[in-house]
Design an enzyme around this catalytic site. Structure first.
Site, PDB file in Angstrom:
ATOM      1  NE  ARG A  67      -3.855   0.632   1.926  1.00 15.95           N
ATOM      2  CZ  ARG A  67      -5.035   0.703   1.284  1.00 15.95           C
ATOM      3  NH1 ARG A  67      -5.587  -0.398   0.808  1.00 15.95           N
ATOM      4  NH2 ARG A  67      -5.633   1.862   1.091  1.00 15.95           N
ATOM      5  CB  ILE A  94      -8.202   4.018   3.454  1.00 17.23           C
ATOM      6  CG1 ILE A  94      -9.435   3.213   3.886  1.00 17.23           C
ATOM      7  CG2 ILE A  94      -7.823   5.051   4.506  1.00 17.23           C
ATOM      8  CD1 ILE A  94     -10.689   4.022   4.013  1.00 17.23           C
ATOM      9  CG  ASN A 109     -15.222  10.450   0.683  1.00 17.48           C
ATOM     10  OD1 ASN A 109     -15.190   9.929  -0.428  1.00 17.48           O
ATOM     11  ND2 ASN A 109     -15.792   9.883   1.731  1.00 17.48           N
ATOM     12  CG  HIS A 111     -20.105   8.445   3.730  1.00 20.20           C
ATOM     13  ND1 HIS A 111     -19.393   7.280   3.500  1.00 20.20           N
ATOM     14  CD2 HIS A 111     -20.997   8.167   4.707  1.00 20.20           C
ATOM     15  CE1 HIS A 111     -19.846   6.344   4.317  1.00 20.20           C
ATOM     16  NE2 HIS A 111     -20.812   6.843   5.063  1.00 20.20           N
ATOM     17  N   GLY A 145      -8.511   9.432   8.974  1.00 20.10           N
ATOM     18  CA  GLY A 145      -9.469   8.409   9.406  1.00 20.10           C
ATOM     19  C   GLY A 145     -10.364   7.943   8.267  1.00 20.10           C
TER      20      GLY A 145
HETATM   21  C1  GRF Z   1     -21.714   7.175  -4.224  1.00 24.98           C
HETATM   22  O1  GRF Z   1     -22.944   6.994  -3.544  1.00 24.98           O
HETATM   23  C2  GRF Z   1     -20.616   7.387  -3.222  1.00 24.98           C
HETATM   24  O2  GRF Z   1     -21.012   8.150  -2.096  1.00 24.98           O
HETATM   25  C3  GRF Z   1     -20.325   5.970  -2.805  1.00 24.98           C
HETATM   26  O3  GRF Z   1     -20.344   5.233  -4.025  1.00 24.98           O
HETATM   27  C4  GRF Z   1     -21.266   5.878  -4.909  1.00 24.98           C
HETATM   28  C5  GRF Z   1     -20.527   6.151  -6.187  1.00 24.98           C
HETATM   29  O4  GRF Z   1     -21.441   6.233  -7.201  1.00 24.98           O
HETATM   30  N1  GRF Z   1     -19.043   5.861  -2.138  1.00 24.98           N
HETATM   31  P1  GRF Z   1     -20.917   6.455  -8.734  1.00 24.98           P
HETATM   32  O5  GRF Z   1     -19.799   5.456  -8.974  1.00 24.98           O
HETATM   33  O6  GRF Z   1     -20.403   7.857  -8.817  1.00 24.98           O
HETATM   34  O7  GRF Z   1     -22.142   6.226  -9.573  1.00 24.98           O
END
Ligand code: GRF
Length: 202
Positions: A67, A94, A109, A111, A145
Site C-alpha cells: 500500500r 483509504i 469525499n 459519503h 481516518g
Molecule cells: C456514491 O454513492 C458514493 O457516495 C459511494 O459510491 C457511490 C458512487 O457512485 N461511495 P458512482 O460510482 O459515482 O455512480
C-alpha cells in the site's frame, strides 16, 4: 481567468464524476475536471472521462508491492495534474499518508449517509438495516481516518417504506450529485476556514 483544477478519484460507475464533468462543461462553472484516476483499470467511470476528453488513468493497488508504494504512485499521479482540489467520488480506498500530506485538507469525499452515522463501505445498507427514517449525503474533508474528516455540507434523504438498498442508494445519489456540484462550486469561489471540526466557506 483560469478555473479551479479538480482531479476526481473513482472506483465504480462514475455517475458522480459525470455530474462534475457535465457541470465543468459550462465555462461559467468555476472548476474544471483536469484528470480522473481510478483504483482499477475496469472502472466504468474511466470511459466517462475519456468520452469527455479528460485524461484518465488507473492506479491499481494490485500493480504495487504494498500500500505504501501505491500511496506514492497515487500521489505522483495526482501531482502530474497539478490539482487545486482532489474529489473522492465513489473511491473505495483509504487514502494513504503521502497523498494526504501532499493535499492537506484539500481532498473532499462524498459519503452516502449523514456522518457520523454509518461510516464505511456499506453506509446505505447499514442505515436501512438500522431503520432510520432519514439518511442522506455528506461531503467532508478527508483526514487520516475513515469518513471522519470535518464536514463541509450535508443534505437529507427520506427513507421510503418499500426501499431496498439499491432504490435508496439511487435516490441518495441524485442528491449527492447536486450537492457535490454545489460544494465544488463553493470550494472554487471561497476560502476554506477550519476551526476544530467546523468548516466555513467565506
Ligand atoms: C456514491 O454513492 C458514493 O457516495 C459511494 O459510491 C457511490 C458512487 O457512485 N461511495 P458512482 O460510482 O459515482 O455512480
Amino acid at each position: 481567468m483560469s478555473r479551479t483544477r479538480i482531479v476526481v478519484l473513482i472506483s465504480g460507475t462514475g455517475t458522480l464524476l459525470q455530474a462534475l464533468l457535465d457541470a465543468s462543461a459550462d465555462p461559467h462553472y468555476p472548476a474544471e475536471v483536469v484528470g480522473v484516476i481510478a483504483d482499477s483499470p475496469g472502472a466504468a467511470g474511466l470511459q466517462r472521462a475519456r468520452a469527455a476528453g479528460i485524461p484518465a488513468l488507473p492506479v491499481a493497488i494490485a500493480g504495487y508491492p504494498d500500500r505504501g508504494a501505491w500511496d506514492v504512485a497515487l500521489r505522483d499521479a495526482l501531482e502530474s495534474f497539478e490539482p487545486d482540489w482532489v474529489v473522492s467520488a465513489g473511491f473505495m480506498r483509504i487514502l494513504g499518508p503521502q497523498v494526504l500530506a501532499s493535499y492537506p485538507m484539500r481532498v473532499v469525499n462524498t459519503h452516502p449517509a449523514l456522518l457520523p452515522s454509518f461510516p464505511g463501505a456499506h453506509a446505505v445498507r447499514d442505515a436501512l438495516d438500522h431503520g432510520v427514517r432519514v439518511t442522506g449525503s455528506t461531503i467532508h474533508l478527508v483526514d487520516e481516518g475513515v469518513d471522519t474528516g470535518p464536514i463541509v455540507d450535508q443534505r437529507p434523504v427520506r427513507v421510503e417504506p418499500d426501499d431496498d438498498e439499491a432504490s435508496l442508494h439511487e435516490r441518495i445519489k441524485v442528491v449527492e450529485r447536486e450537492l457535490l456540484v454545489d460544494v465544488v462550486r463553493r470550494l472554487s469561489t471561497h476560502n476554506v476556514h477550519i476551526s476544530g471540526r467546523k468548516v466555513t466557506l467565506a
